[in-house]
Design a protein around this motif. Structure first.
Motif, short mmCIF file in Angstrom:
data_model
loop_
_atom_site.label_atom_id
_atom_site.label_comp_id
_atom_site.label_asym_id
_atom_site.label_seq_id
_atom_site.Cartn_x
_atom_site.Cartn_y
_atom_site.Cartn_z
N LEU A 86 0.82 -1.21 0.00
CA LEU A 86 0.00 0.00 0.00
C LEU A 86 0.86 1.26 0.00
N LEU A 87 2.01 1.21 0.66
CA LEU A 87 2.93 2.35 0.61
C LEU A 87 3.41 2.59 -0.82
N ASN A 88 3.71 1.53 -1.54
CA ASN A 88 4.14 1.68 -2.93
C ASN A 88 3.03 2.24 -3.81
N VAL A 89 1.82 1.76 -3.59
CA VAL A 89 0.69 2.22 -4.39
C VAL A 89 0.36 3.68 -4.09
N ASN A 90 0.38 4.06 -2.81
CA ASN A 90 -0.07 5.38 -2.41
C ASN A 90 1.03 6.43 -2.33
N VAL A 91 2.29 5.99 -2.23
CA VAL A 91 3.39 6.94 -2.09
C VAL A 91 4.38 6.84 -3.25
N ASN A 92 4.92 5.64 -3.49
CA ASN A 92 5.98 5.50 -4.48
C ASN A 92 5.50 5.83 -5.89
N HIS A 93 4.27 5.48 -6.22
CA HIS A 93 3.77 5.77 -7.56
C HIS A 93 3.77 7.26 -7.83
N ASP A 94 3.24 8.04 -6.88
CA ASP A 94 3.27 9.50 -7.02
C ASP A 94 4.70 10.01 -6.98
N ALA A 95 5.51 9.46 -6.06
CA ALA A 95 6.90 9.92 -5.94
C ALA A 95 7.68 9.68 -7.22
N SER A 96 7.38 8.60 -7.94
CA SER A 96 8.06 8.32 -9.20
C SER A 96 7.80 9.39 -10.24
N HIS A 97 6.67 10.06 -10.13
CA HIS A 97 6.33 11.15 -11.04
C HIS A 97 6.63 12.52 -10.42
N ASN A 98 7.37 12.53 -9.30
CA ASN A 98 7.64 13.76 -8.56
C ASN A 98 6.35 14.49 -8.21
N ALA A 99 5.33 13.71 -7.83
CA ALA A 99 4.02 14.28 -7.51
C ALA A 99 3.62 14.03 -6.07
N PHE A 100 4.54 13.48 -5.27
CA PHE A 100 4.23 13.32 -3.84
C PHE A 100 4.76 14.54 -3.08
N ALA A 101 6.06 14.72 -3.07
CA ALA A 101 6.66 15.91 -2.47
C ALA A 101 7.07 16.88 -3.57
N CYS A 102 7.17 18.15 -3.22
CA CYS A 102 7.58 19.14 -4.22
C CYS A 102 9.09 19.15 -4.43
N THR A 103 9.82 18.44 -3.57
CA THR A 103 11.27 18.37 -3.66
C THR A 103 11.69 17.02 -4.25
N PRO A 104 12.38 17.01 -5.38
CA PRO A 104 12.71 15.73 -6.04
C PRO A 104 13.47 14.75 -5.17
N TRP A 105 14.42 15.22 -4.36
CA TRP A 105 15.21 14.26 -3.57
C TRP A 105 14.36 13.58 -2.52
N VAL A 106 13.30 14.26 -2.04
CA VAL A 106 12.40 13.63 -1.08
C VAL A 106 11.63 12.50 -1.77
N ASN A 107 11.20 12.73 -2.99
CA ASN A 107 10.53 11.68 -3.75
C ASN A 107 11.45 10.49 -3.98
#
Length: 364
Positions: free
Chosen positions: A83-104
């Motif tokens: 669920l973490l991958n579905v809800n966090v990593n997927h967005d992070a892969s598109h730089n759409a979770f955090a506004c800072t790329p290194w955080v993603n």
């Protein structure tokens, strides 16, 4: 080393007006809410809760004295990781979770530990190939020919594929392990088109890659084996828990995704001259659809994967915006002769089965 794929082009003729209006409506939606594209406080809280549950179930599994109790807690640990991958990593892969790329990047590296998938190679496959060239033979690396499963009308047919509509859950259950064990290492060794992308280059790249793989093995296998043997739980129980939990996590992810590019979707061979027959928007409308969760609140757990067409058109937006963006698409598409499709999950599965049966028939 594998040869790189020459880029394909999508003609923009006839899509500029739709593009301008879609951008205007979507930005008006954001500005009207005084909002941004990234995760909000609620999505961060959900991520923290899932992370705490993941770590908590892991620690709880190490405290168990009985095999069954260990397996249940271990399953819950891996499911929270999924669920973490579905809800966090997927967005992070598109730089759409955090506004800072290194955080993603950091979030992706951490939350993929329970599943063993390398986030950098997965992100490149997903963002640079699947999203750009969905359902295009040889370019969409998610539909590569594998000899077990015929996913496009351009792939070789084999006799056992006439039964693929029956055995597809087994293939789905092995998808994430296959990515971790085959795709990741093929990419790392330069056997795929990703060799030209320079992902995890040099010694530093090798160090990060190997360290992540070893961390996965250490966390999900070595530590549980050492602790469980001290508690009198056999190594067979730990190995079975690992294998079954990885397969179950993979199956659940595929259940969210599999039919979205198969349900009444179009497939394309590599065009002569590298020019696709239609524009990028029409290509995405032709190759993906949205589907509705039932009950509706389940979309809070899907990470927006049910709004799959919407995600393909707005990959840089956090999934919390997808319901509103899908409503904009549904309203706007008919005015520009775009075929927006949003179907129920039962219909999605039915269309998926029809597709698998059709691909399993021997071509004339």
């Amino acid at each position: 080393m594998a040869d790189s794929l020459p880029p394909l082009s999508f003609p923009a003729d006839g899509e500029q007006a739709f593009h301008r209006e879609l951008k205007r409506r979507s930005h008006a939606y954001l500005s009207g809410r005084n909002d941004h594209r990234f995760a909000d406080v609620a999505r961060w809280v959900k991520a923290v809760v899932l992370l705490l549950l993941c770590v908590g179930f892991y620690l709880l599994s190490l405290m168990q004295q009985q095999g069954l109790a260990f397996m249940l807690c271990y399953f819950a640990f891996v499911m929270m990781g999924m669920l973490l991958n579905v809800n966090v990593n997927h967005d992070a892969s598109h730089n759409a979770f955090a506004c800072t790329p290194w955080v993603n990047r950091l979030a992706g590296r951490l939350v993929t530990i329970p599943l063993g998938v390398d986030p950098d190679y997965w992100r490149t496959r997903h963002v640079s190939y699947h999203h750009v060239y969905a359902n295009v033979e040889h370019y969409d690396l998610d539909t590569e020919e594998n000899g077990f499963f015929r996913q496009t009308p351009f792939q070789q047919w084999r006799a056992h594929m006439r039964y693929q509509h029956l055995y597809w859950p087994l293939i789905a259950a092995l998808s994430l392990p296959y990515i971790a064990l085959v795709f990741d290492w093929s990419d790392r060794l330069g056997k795929t088109p990703l060799a030209a992308e320079g992902v995890l280059a040099g010694r530093k790249g090798w160090t990060v890659f190997i360290a992540s793989k070893l961390c996965h093995i250490l966390v999900v296998l070595v530590i549980p084996l050492v602790v469980c043997l001290q508690h009198g739980i056999g190594w067979q129980t730990v190995l079975i828990a690992y294998l079954l939990s990885q397969m179950l996590a993979s199956l659940l992810v595929v259940f969210l995704l599999l039919g979205t590019h198969w349900a009444q979707a179009e497939f394309y061979a590599v065009p002569e001259g590298g020019q696709m027959p239609q524009g990028w928007y029409r290509h995405n409308f032709a190759t993906a659809c949205d589907w509705e969760t039932s009950p509706q609140w389940l979309h809070h757990l899907t990470g927006g994967l049910n709004y799959h067409l919407t995600h393909h058109l707005f990959p840089g937006w956090n999934h919390r915006h997808y319901p509103a963006l899908a409503a904009i698409l549904a309203d706007l598409a008919p005015h520009y002769a775009m075929d927006y499709r949003c179907i129920g999950y039962r219909e999605l599965l039915q269309q998926q089965q029809r597709f698998l049966r059709a691909m399993g028939q021997q071509p004339l």
